[in-house]
Design an enzyme around this catalytic site. Structure first.
Site, PDB file in Angstrom:
ATOM      1  N   HIS A   9      -2.378  -0.617  -9.691  1.00  0.00           N
ATOM      2  CA  HIS A   9      -2.564  -1.789  -9.134  1.00  0.00           C
ATOM      3  C   HIS A   9      -3.232  -3.440 -10.035  1.00  0.00           C
ATOM      4  O   HIS A   9      -4.078  -3.719  -9.982  1.00  0.00           O
ATOM      5  CB  HIS A   9      -3.269  -1.218  -8.130  1.00  0.00           C
ATOM      6  CG  HIS A   9      -3.658  -1.788  -7.157  1.00  0.00           C
ATOM      7  ND1 HIS A   9      -4.386  -1.150  -5.455  1.00  0.00           N
ATOM      8  CD2 HIS A   9      -4.064  -2.401  -6.490  1.00  0.00           C
ATOM      9  CE1 HIS A   9      -4.343  -1.740  -4.992  1.00  0.00           C
ATOM     10  NE2 HIS A   9      -4.087  -2.985  -5.315  1.00  0.00           N
ATOM     11  N   ILE A  10      -2.393  -3.318 -10.069  1.00  0.00           N
ATOM     12  CA  ILE A  10      -2.088  -4.628 -11.563  1.00  0.00           C
ATOM     13  C   ILE A  10      -1.931  -6.217 -10.681  1.00  0.00           C
ATOM     14  O   ILE A  10      -1.573  -7.176 -11.700  1.00  0.00           O
ATOM     15  CB  ILE A  10      -1.720  -4.854 -12.942  1.00  0.00           C
ATOM     16  CG1 ILE A  10      -0.282  -4.272 -13.121  1.00  0.00           C
ATOM     17  CG2 ILE A  10      -2.539  -3.611 -13.738  1.00  0.00           C
ATOM     18  CD1 ILE A  10       0.309  -4.545 -14.392  1.00  0.00           C
ATOM     19  N   GLU A  42      -6.013   7.002  -5.937  1.00  0.00           N
ATOM     20  CA  GLU A  42      -6.184   5.661  -7.267  1.00  0.00           C
ATOM     21  C   GLU A  42      -7.352   5.312  -7.561  1.00  0.00           C
ATOM     22  O   GLU A  42      -8.365   5.739  -7.418  1.00  0.00           O
ATOM     23  CB  GLU A  42      -5.683   4.099  -6.540  1.00  0.00           C
ATOM     24  CG  GLU A  42      -4.719   3.259  -6.291  1.00  0.00           C
ATOM     25  CD  GLU A  42      -4.180   2.365  -6.088  1.00  0.00           C
ATOM     26  OE1 GLU A  42      -4.765   1.608  -6.015  1.00  0.00           O
ATOM     27  OE2 GLU A  42      -3.619   2.335  -5.360  1.00  0.00           O
ATOM     28  N   ARG A  65       0.823  -1.030   0.631  1.00  0.00           N
ATOM     29  CA  ARG A  65      -0.284   0.056   0.022  1.00  0.00           C
ATOM     30  C   ARG A  65       0.849   1.362  -0.255  1.00  0.00           C
ATOM     31  O   ARG A  65       1.984   1.221   0.589  1.00  0.00           O
ATOM     32  CB  ARG A  65      -0.815   0.157   1.647  1.00  0.00           C
ATOM     33  CG  ARG A  65      -1.659  -1.078   1.110  1.00  0.00           C
ATOM     34  CD  ARG A  65      -2.658  -0.948   0.285  1.00  0.00           C
ATOM     35  NE  ARG A  65      -3.824  -1.807   0.556  1.00  0.00           N
ATOM     36  CZ  ARG A  65      -4.263  -2.970  -0.467  1.00  0.00           C
ATOM     37  NH1 ARG A  65      -2.976  -2.856  -0.981  1.00  0.00           N
ATOM     38  NH2 ARG A  65      -6.006  -3.825  -0.215  1.00  0.00           N
TER      39      ARG A  65
HETATM   40  N1  LIG Z   1      -1.318  -5.178  -5.247  1.00  0.00           N
HETATM   41  C1  LIG Z   1      -2.107  -6.062  -5.227  1.00  0.00           C
HETATM   42  O1  LIG Z   1      -3.005  -5.810  -5.893  1.00  0.00           O
HETATM   43  C2  LIG Z   1      -2.077  -6.308  -3.359  1.00  0.00           C
HETATM   44  C3  LIG Z   1      -1.123  -5.843  -2.759  1.00  0.00           C
HETATM   45  N2  LIG Z   1      -1.536  -7.005  -1.512  1.00  0.00           N
HETATM   46  C4  LIG Z   1      -1.643  -6.166  -0.062  1.00  0.00           C
HETATM   47  O2  LIG Z   1      -0.669  -7.100   0.382  1.00  0.00           O
HETATM   48  C5  LIG Z   1      -0.148  -6.531   1.368  1.00  0.00           C
HETATM   49  C6  LIG Z   1       0.465  -8.355   2.325  1.00  0.00           C
HETATM   50  O3  LIG Z   1      -0.579  -9.190   1.905  1.00  0.00           O
HETATM   51  P1  LIG Z   1      -0.308 -10.237   2.326  1.00  0.00           P
HETATM   52  O4  LIG Z   1       0.850 -10.917   2.571  1.00  0.00           O
HETATM   53  O5  LIG Z   1      -1.498 -11.664   2.118  1.00  0.00           O
HETATM   54  O6  LIG Z   1      -0.503 -10.353   3.613  1.00  0.00           O
HETATM   55  P2  LIG Z   1       0.116 -11.162   4.912  1.00  0.00           P
HETATM   56  O7  LIG Z   1      -1.020 -11.526   6.093  1.00  0.00           O
HETATM   57  O8  LIG Z   1      -0.206 -12.478   4.611  1.00  0.00           O
HETATM   58  O9  LIG Z   1       1.190 -10.492   5.067  1.00  0.00           O
HETATM   59  C7  LIG Z   1       1.895  -9.283   5.986  1.00  0.00           C
HETATM   60  C8  LIG Z   1       2.406  -9.076   6.737  1.00  0.00           C
HETATM   61  O10 LIG Z   1       3.186  -8.582   7.589  1.00  0.00           O
HETATM   62  C9  LIG Z   1       3.896  -8.335   8.053  1.00  0.00           C
HETATM   63  N3  LIG Z   1       3.171  -7.029   9.734  1.00  0.00           N
HETATM   64  C10 LIG Z   1       2.243  -5.745   9.769  1.00  0.00           C
HETATM   65  N4  LIG Z   1       2.774  -5.703  10.698  1.00  0.00           N
HETATM   66  C11 LIG Z   1       4.445  -5.079  10.557  1.00  0.00           C
HETATM   67  C12 LIG Z   1       5.391  -4.136  10.790  1.00  0.00           C
HETATM   68  N5  LIG Z   1       4.871  -3.046  11.665  1.00  0.00           N
HETATM   69  N6  LIG Z   1       7.010  -4.182  10.203  1.00  0.00           N
HETATM   70  C13 LIG Z   1       7.089  -5.639   9.428  1.00  0.00           C
HETATM   71  N7  LIG Z   1       5.787  -6.458   8.900  1.00  0.00           N
HETATM   72  C14 LIG Z   1       5.054  -6.726   9.980  1.00  0.00           C
HETATM   73  C15 LIG Z   1       2.523  -9.243   8.764  1.00  0.00           C
HETATM   74  O11 LIG Z   1       2.706  -9.892  10.453  1.00  0.00           O
HETATM   75  C16 LIG Z   1       2.291 -10.692   8.176  1.00  0.00           C
HETATM   76  O12 LIG Z   1       2.694 -11.433   8.594  1.00  0.00           O
HETATM   77  C17 LIG Z   1      -1.654  -6.878   1.371  1.00  0.00           C
HETATM   78  O13 LIG Z   1      -2.503  -6.772   3.201  1.00  0.00           O
HETATM   79  C18 LIG Z   1      -2.349  -5.509   0.883  1.00  0.00           C
HETATM   80  O14 LIG Z   1      -2.231  -4.366   1.695  1.00  0.00           O
HETATM   81  C19 LIG Z   1      -2.137  -7.754  -1.101  1.00  0.00           C
HETATM   82  C20 LIG Z   1      -3.014  -8.240  -2.185  1.00  0.00           C
HETATM   83  C21 LIG Z   1      -2.844  -7.927  -4.355  1.00  0.00           C
HETATM   84  O1  LIG Z   2      -5.636  -7.866  -1.954  1.00  0.00           O
HETATM   85  C1  LIG Z   2      -5.513  -6.801  -2.389  1.00  0.00           C
HETATM   86  O2  LIG Z   2      -5.428  -6.305  -1.070  1.00  0.00           O
HETATM   87  C2  LIG Z   2      -5.245  -6.029  -3.640  1.00  0.00           C
HETATM   88  O3  LIG Z   2      -5.234  -5.059  -3.128  1.00  0.00           O
HETATM   89  C3  LIG Z   2      -5.874  -6.657  -4.624  1.00  0.00           C
HETATM   90  O4  LIG Z   2      -6.567  -5.745  -5.172  1.00  0.00           O
HETATM   91  P1  LIG Z   2      -7.808  -5.552  -6.590  1.00  0.00           P
HETATM   92  O5  LIG Z   2      -8.269  -7.251  -6.026  1.00  0.00           O
HETATM   93  O6  LIG Z   2      -6.773  -6.048  -7.965  1.00  0.00           O
HETATM   94  O7  LIG Z   2      -8.842  -4.581  -6.604  1.00  0.00           O
END
Ligand SMILES: NC(=O)C1=CN([C@@H]2O[C@H](COP(=O)(O)OP(=O)(O)OC[C@H]3O[C@@H](n4cnc5c(N)ncnc54)[C@H](O)[C@@H]3O)[C@@H](O)[C@H]2O)C=CC1
Ligand SMILES: O=C(O)C(=O)COP(=O)(O)O
Length: 334
Positions: free
Chosen positions: A298-299, A279, A250
């Site tokens: 954001h893909i 966005e 993010r």
């Molecule tokens: N660009 C995109 O399309 C996407 C972006 N995302 C973003 O990616 C993030 C992570 O996704 P996942 O890995 O599936 O989540 P997850 O919950 O498996 O991993 C997040 C990790 O961050 C750690 N964390 C939290 N606070 C922290 C801190 N202060 N310092 C260090 N580590 C910390 C947590 O303990 C956890 O292990 C989501 O929250 C979302 O914002 C997710 C999917 C798609």
């Molecule tokens: O899983 C998330 O948090 C994402 O950022 C994915 O975003 P989207 O589902 O591609 O709009």
């Protein structure tokens, strides 16, 4: 006389469940989720999200369920949406646009889709990183423009990557970094001991220590009070000159004015990001035309493999919850 006695069936009011569907990748990508959702007999209202709070306020109150993405679900939206709103099914992982605390206080379930898009996002992280180190966009554009700009880049082999947040995506990034011959460093408030040991990930207790040790910093922590502006001037000052930063998490994990100052000064060599604070961004967003920034819209999770998995999980969450079945992944417990 009762209507039924006159040979007519009793007049029953049929209650149709109304669902607000906002996510564009869900709507635009083929997959079995469409048939599953449409077979439920719901009345589905489609919008092109992510919707700002003002639009959510306009719509709230008319729906029993939200099947949403990064739409703004604030306390004011919840006030308007309830009592009718019974469930929020978030298509995705990041819950930062939803006031989850408020939902929990209202015993309103927030369902989400962990574990279906992590490989896709990890691959996109390397798209950004490799494109940055090999000046991919500029050199490809130069060829299109009739030039032949043979720009010298860098290897990632034998370099150090620092992963902030070794969760689902962070771990997939670590595995791929190892395959590229990188030395992996990490930091997480819940340290994944077994994974780190098996993959020889060097642990850092603080962002300061991590940022000082690496050539590439890759952000994968969820946005929260503890991760907001994690990357900011006093920490950037500790980095090796030319540090590359990649963000598929993010935007708010990075303090944007500090990032722009560091890119201008060369302290940070490049910022590859899939996420912005607005966005889509306004035309005058400071990062848009920065020569050292590489931005994708954001893909990160948008592949023909990942979207149907994510959409199916979000739909199953919604349908199962409304039927009172157990196969539901809920983010907030009460
Ligand atoms: N660009 C995109 O399309 C996407 C972006 N995302 C973003 O990616 C993030 C992570 O996704 P996942 O890995 O599936 O989540 P997850 O919950 O498996 O991993 C997040 C990790 O961050 C750690 N964390 C939290 N606070 C922290 C801190 N202060 N310092 C260090 N580590 C910390 C947590 O303990 C956890 O292990 C989501 O929250 C979302 O914002 C997710 C999917 C798609
Ligand atoms: O899983 C998330 O948090 C994402 O950022 C994915 O975003 P989207 O589902 O591609 O709009």
């Amino acid at each position: 006389m009762l209507l039924a006695e006159a040979g007519n069936p009793p007049m029953l009011k049929v209650f149709t469940m109304r669902v607000l569907l906002t996510t564009t990748s869900y709507q635009d990508t083929p997959g079995d989720h469409h048939a599953l959702l449409e077979s439920q007999g719901y009345e589905i209202h489609r919008e092109r999200g992510p919707l700002p709070e003002s639009k959510m306020l306009e719509l709230a109150g008319q729906f029993d369920a939200f099947l949403c993405g990064d739409d703004e679900i604030t306390t004011a939206v919840l006030d308007k949406a309830q009592p009718r709103l019974r469930v929020i099914s978030k298509y995705g992982i990041g819950l930062d646009k939803i006031n989850v605390e408020e939902c929990t206080a209202r015993k309103l379930p927030v369902l989400f889709t962990p574990g279906v898009n992590h490989t896709t996002v990890a691959e996109h992280t390397f798209c950004l990183l490799l494109a940055l180190v090999r000046n991919l966009v500029d050199s490809a554009n130069s060829v299109r423009a009739g030039q032949w700009k043979r720009v010298t880049g860098n290897e990632i082999w034998n370099k150090k990557i620092g992963i902030v947040g070794l969760g689902r995506i962070g771990q997939e990034v670590a595995k791929r970094a190892i395959a590229f011959g990188m030395e992996v460093h990490g930091m997480d408030i819940y340290w994944p001991e077994a994974f780190a040991k098996e993959n020889h990930v060097t642990r850092h207790e603080t962002i300061e220590s991590l940022i000082a040790a690496v050539d590439v910093l890759s952000l994968h922590a969820n946005l929260s009070e503890s991760t907001k502006h994690l990357v900011r001037a006093d920490r950037i000052a500790l980095a090796k000159p030319g540090l590359l930063v990649v963000n598929t998490s993010r935007a708010e994990l990075v303090h944007m004015p500090d990032m722009i100052a560091a890119l201008d000064a060369g302290t940070i060599g490049g910022y590859g990001t899939d996420v912005l604070d607005e966005e889509p961004p306004p035309a005058d967003h400071a990062l848009l035309k920065h020569p050292k920034a590489l931005i994708t819209p954001h893909i990160g999770s948008r592949t023909y493999e990942s979207v149907p998995r994510q959409a199916m999980r979000a739909t199953l969450n919604l349908v199962n919850y409304l039927k009172g079945e157990k196969d539901v992944i809920q983010a907030n417990k009460f």
